[in-house]
Design a protein around this motif. Sequence first.
Motif, PDB file in Angstrom:
ATOM      1  N   TYR A  40      58.359  57.778  23.414  1.00 58.86           N
ATOM      2  CA  TYR A  40      59.278  58.392  24.372  1.00 58.86           C
ATOM      3  C   TYR A  40      58.670  58.656  25.751  1.00 58.86           C
ATOM      4  O   TYR A  40      59.397  58.728  26.735  1.00 58.86           O
ATOM      5  CB  TYR A  40      59.794  59.726  23.830  1.00 58.86           C
ATOM      6  CG  TYR A  40      60.633  59.574  22.597  1.00 58.86           C
ATOM      7  CD1 TYR A  40      61.984  59.274  22.678  1.00 58.86           C
ATOM      8  CD2 TYR A  40      60.079  59.734  21.327  1.00 58.86           C
ATOM      9  CE1 TYR A  40      62.756  59.132  21.548  1.00 58.86           C
ATOM     10  CE2 TYR A  40      60.846  59.601  20.185  1.00 58.86           C
ATOM     11  CZ  TYR A  40      62.183  59.294  20.302  1.00 58.86           C
ATOM     12  OH  TYR A  40      62.949  59.150  19.171  1.00 58.86           O
ATOM     13  N   LEU A  41      57.375  58.831  25.832  1.00 59.19           N
ATOM     14  CA  LEU A  41      56.743  59.232  27.086  1.00 59.19           C
ATOM     15  C   LEU A  41      56.263  58.033  27.887  1.00 59.19           C
ATOM     16  O   LEU A  41      55.787  57.054  27.323  1.00 59.19           O
ATOM     17  CB  LEU A  41      55.556  60.163  26.808  1.00 59.19           C
ATOM     18  CG  LEU A  41      55.876  61.448  26.063  1.00 59.19           C
ATOM     19  CD1 LEU A  41      54.602  62.244  25.829  1.00 59.19           C
ATOM     20  CD2 LEU A  41      56.902  62.282  26.801  1.00 59.19           C
ATOM     21  N   ARG A  42      56.373  58.143  29.208  1.00 56.02           N
ATOM     22  CA  ARG A  42      55.889  57.102  30.120  1.00 56.02           C
ATOM     23  C   ARG A  42      54.857  57.725  31.051  1.00 56.02           C
ATOM     24  O   ARG A  42      55.087  58.778  31.627  1.00 56.02           O
ATOM     25  CB  ARG A  42      57.028  56.532  30.969  1.00 56.02           C
ATOM     26  CG  ARG A  42      58.112  55.859  30.161  1.00 56.02           C
ATOM     27  CD  ARG A  42      57.640  54.505  29.659  1.00 56.02           C
ATOM     28  NE  ARG A  42      58.683  53.884  28.869  1.00 56.02           N
ATOM     29  CZ  ARG A  42      58.616  53.704  27.561  1.00 56.02           C
ATOM     30  NH1 ARG A  42      57.560  54.091  26.892  1.00 56.02           N
ATOM     31  NH2 ARG A  42      59.581  53.131  26.901  1.00 56.02           N
ATOM     32  N   ARG A  47      48.981  60.028  38.604  1.00 55.81           N
ATOM     33  CA  ARG A  47      49.013  61.421  38.139  1.00 55.81           C
ATOM     34  C   ARG A  47      48.597  61.466  36.674  1.00 55.81           C
ATOM     35  O   ARG A  47      48.748  60.478  35.954  1.00 55.81           O
ATOM     36  CB  ARG A  47      50.430  61.995  38.278  1.00 55.81           C
ATOM     37  CG  ARG A  47      50.891  62.079  39.725  1.00 55.81           C
ATOM     38  CD  ARG A  47      52.293  62.574  39.836  1.00 55.81           C
ATOM     39  NE  ARG A  47      52.381  63.978  39.464  1.00 55.81           N
ATOM     40  CZ  ARG A  47      53.391  64.761  39.803  1.00 55.81           C
ATOM     41  NH1 ARG A  47      54.384  64.275  40.524  1.00 55.81           N
ATOM     42  NH2 ARG A  47      53.432  66.010  39.433  1.00 55.81           N
ATOM     43  N   PRO A  48      48.096  62.604  36.221  1.00 57.53           N
ATOM     44  CA  PRO A  48      47.664  62.695  34.821  1.00 57.53           C
ATOM     45  C   PRO A  48      48.813  62.918  33.838  1.00 57.53           C
ATOM     46  O   PRO A  48      48.630  62.738  32.640  1.00 57.53           O
ATOM     47  CB  PRO A  48      46.723  63.908  34.820  1.00 57.53           C
ATOM     48  CG  PRO A  48      47.220  64.754  35.941  1.00 57.53           C
ATOM     49  CD  PRO A  48      47.721  63.793  36.986  1.00 57.53           C
ATOM     50  N   GLU A  49      50.007  63.261  34.349  1.00 53.66           N
ATOM     51  CA  GLU A  49      51.123  63.598  33.471  1.00 53.66           C
ATOM     52  C   GLU A  49      51.893  62.370  32.967  1.00 53.66           C
ATOM     53  O   GLU A  49      51.808  61.283  33.524  1.00 53.66           O
ATOM     54  CB  GLU A  49      52.136  64.514  34.175  1.00 53.66           C
ATOM     55  CG  GLU A  49      51.594  65.826  34.637  1.00 53.66           C
ATOM     56  CD  GLU A  49      51.333  65.813  36.131  1.00 53.66           C
ATOM     57  OE1 GLU A  49      51.251  64.722  36.728  1.00 53.66           O
ATOM     58  OE2 GLU A  49      51.176  66.911  36.695  1.00 53.66           O
ATOM     59  N   LEU A  59      60.908  65.928  32.406  1.00 52.51           N
ATOM     60  CA  LEU A  59      59.877  66.854  31.958  1.00 52.51           C
ATOM     61  C   LEU A  59      58.533  66.196  32.236  1.00 52.51           C
ATOM     62  O   LEU A  59      58.332  65.038  31.887  1.00 52.51           O
ATOM     63  CB  LEU A  59      59.999  67.118  30.460  1.00 52.51           C
ATOM     64  CG  LEU A  59      61.118  68.043  30.011  1.00 52.51           C
ATOM     65  CD1 LEU A  59      62.469  67.393  30.164  1.00 52.51           C
ATOM     66  CD2 LEU A  59      60.895  68.454  28.593  1.00 52.51           C
ATOM     67  N   LEU A  60      57.657  66.920  32.883  1.00 55.96           N
ATOM     68  CA  LEU A  60      56.302  66.429  33.111  1.00 55.96           C
ATOM     69  C   LEU A  60      55.418  67.034  32.031  1.00 55.96           C
ATOM     70  O   LEU A  60      55.397  68.252  31.843  1.00 55.96           O
ATOM     71  CB  LEU A  60      55.807  66.813  34.495  1.00 55.96           C
ATOM     72  CG  LEU A  60      56.618  66.256  35.666  1.00 55.96           C
ATOM     73  CD1 LEU A  60      55.962  66.620  36.988  1.00 55.96           C
ATOM     74  CD2 LEU A  60      56.795  64.760  35.565  1.00 55.96           C
ATOM     75  N   ILE A  61      54.700  66.170  31.330  1.00 54.19           N
ATOM     76  CA  ILE A  61      53.967  66.577  30.130  1.00 54.19           C
ATOM     77  C   ILE A  61      52.534  66.070  30.191  1.00 54.19           C
ATOM     78  O   ILE A  61      52.293  64.908  30.524  1.00 54.19           O
ATOM     79  CB  ILE A  61      54.666  65.991  28.881  1.00 54.19           C
ATOM     80  CG1 ILE A  61      56.113  66.465  28.808  1.00 54.19           C
ATOM     81  CG2 ILE A  61      53.900  66.329  27.621  1.00 54.19           C
ATOM     82  CD1 ILE A  61      56.947  65.753  27.771  1.00 54.19           C
ATOM     83  N   TYR A  82      59.395  65.283  41.352  1.00 53.54           N
ATOM     84  CA  TYR A  82      58.174  64.586  41.745  1.00 53.54           C
ATOM     85  C   TYR A  82      57.623  65.025  43.095  1.00 53.54           C
ATOM     86  O   TYR A  82      56.628  64.513  43.553  1.00 53.54           O
ATOM     87  CB  TYR A  82      58.395  63.074  41.749  1.00 53.54           C
ATOM     88  CG  TYR A  82      58.852  62.548  40.407  1.00 53.54           C
ATOM     89  CD1 TYR A  82      57.999  62.579  39.318  1.00 53.54           C
ATOM     90  CD2 TYR A  82      60.131  62.057  40.224  1.00 53.54           C
ATOM     91  CE1 TYR A  82      58.408  62.114  38.075  1.00 53.54           C
ATOM     92  CE2 TYR A  82      60.550  61.595  38.989  1.00 53.54           C
ATOM     93  CZ  TYR A  82      59.691  61.624  37.933  1.00 53.54           C
ATOM     94  OH  TYR A  82      60.103  61.168  36.710  1.00 53.54           O
ATOM     95  N   LYS A  83      58.273  65.992  43.731  1.00 52.19           N
ATOM     96  CA  LYS A  83      57.836  66.441  45.069  1.00 52.19           C
ATOM     97  C   LYS A  83      56.697  67.402  44.992  1.00 52.19           C
ATOM     98  O   LYS A  83      56.479  68.115  44.083  1.00 52.19           O
ATOM     99  CB  LYS A  83      59.006  67.088  45.802  1.00 52.19           C
ATOM    100  CG  LYS A  83      60.094  66.083  46.103  1.00 52.19           C
ATOM    101  CD  LYS A  83      61.240  66.730  46.840  1.00 52.19           C
ATOM    102  CE  LYS A  83      62.315  65.675  47.087  1.00 52.19           C
ATOM    103  NZ  LYS A  83      63.465  66.197  47.727  1.00 52.19           N
TER     104      LYS A  83
END
Length: 83
Positions: A40-42, A47-49, A59-61, A82-83
Amino acid sequence: MMYEVLFTETALTQLHKLDRSIQERIIAILERVRLSPERYLRKLKGRPEYRLRVGDYRLLILVDRDKQILYMVEVGHRKNIYK
């Protein structure tokens, strides 16, 4: 193996500000993500998230694969996240 989900204070505050129906959708999808995050995550470039899409919300994970923990860093609308 199931991952544990932890929220930062910022992410928890942002989640509580959303409508109840959106909160429920996010929680339901997080239950699925816990089982198989790589599905599910991309990864975000530069960035590290990782990101998770839930309708118009993102959601940033941060993922700790060794400890099997998903850290919710930020929750917000796609035009502002994303800002």
